[in-house]
Design a protein around this motif. Sequence first.
Motif, short mmCIF file in Angstrom:
data_model
loop_
_atom_site.label_atom_id
_atom_site.label_comp_id
_atom_site.label_asym_id
_atom_site.label_seq_id
_atom_site.Cartn_x
_atom_site.Cartn_y
_atom_site.Cartn_z
N ARG A 75 40.92 40.83 43.11
CA ARG A 75 39.98 41.26 42.07
C ARG A 75 39.21 42.48 42.54
O ARG A 75 38.72 42.52 43.67
CB ARG A 75 38.99 40.13 41.75
CG ARG A 75 39.67 38.84 41.32
CD ARG A 75 38.65 37.72 41.18
NE ARG A 75 37.84 37.88 39.98
CZ ARG A 75 38.21 37.49 38.78
NH1 ARG A 75 39.39 36.90 38.60
NH2 ARG A 75 37.41 37.67 37.74
N ARG A 114 36.75 46.17 41.02
CA ARG A 114 36.00 46.74 39.89
C ARG A 114 36.19 48.25 39.82
O ARG A 114 35.33 48.98 39.33
CB ARG A 114 34.52 46.35 39.99
CG ARG A 114 34.33 44.83 39.88
CD ARG A 114 32.90 44.42 39.76
NE ARG A 114 32.21 45.06 38.65
CZ ARG A 114 32.26 44.66 37.38
NH1 ARG A 114 33.00 43.62 37.06
NH2 ARG A 114 31.59 45.30 36.45
N THR A 128 36.51 43.89 35.35
CA THR A 128 37.18 43.50 36.60
C THR A 128 38.70 43.59 36.43
O THR A 128 39.24 43.11 35.44
CB THR A 128 36.79 42.04 36.98
OG1 THR A 128 35.38 41.96 37.12
CG2 THR A 128 37.47 41.62 38.28
#
Lengths: 113, 138
Positions: free
Chosen positions: B74, B76, B119
């Motif tokens: 994950r 950003r 995300t």
Amino acid sequence: MNIRREAREACELLTVEGDIDLSTSPSLRKHLEGILDRERTSLVIDLSSVRHMDSSGIAVLIEAERWARKHGRRLLLASLSDQVRMVLELARLQGFFSIAEDLEGALRLCRAG
Amino acid sequence: MEWTCNADAGCLAWIRDSIRKELSSRLDAKQLDEVVLGVGEACANIVKHAYEGKGGPLTVRLEKGAEDFEIELRNRGKPLDPGACRPRSLDDIRPGGLGTYFMSCVFDEIRYEREPDGTNVVVMRRKWTRPDPKDGDR
């Protein structure tokens, strides 16, 4: 990654240890550029102690092989670690590079010219 | 299992070592090398393309199931261009573009998702037992 460089009879020997990845491949590229620019005709890269090589490491080796061919130098990969062998097999690049099973074999090829 | 680090080139070895340690009891040495290669390439893509070398949070989650295991990354940063995720042909020997090919070889399924909060999620799944990837027709 550690790189050791030695002048051997008829060739330069580069011994690479550790990981060749995004953070270390620029340093390998710099070493190769410095060596391939010199007079000796052959370069042997000992990869027996490479724990991990990723696509950025392969990219550096492809560039070096291309440069060597263009300028009449010989590049030999010697004594591949299991991980390096796996990566080259996966990329189907075994036929693109000159590969010696062990270091002695690579140095013998250099002496033979 | 979950780890979070700053996505820079220096974190790659740490992520690879963590994944290797977590999976070493279930995979043999060659399988471990394959999985570690695939995870390393996916993380390198995030460092290079999602964060463009500027760094940012990267969370790695490993989930072990009965039949397979899943690794989720994950971040950003910038969303990945799905076109850029397509592995290139191996007939074209040139530097670059091999990373996504390696990922496609060593994982059975790869999904790229973008959540409403921005995300980016990469999910890579692999069966515990599978044929040798270099024997496949990829």
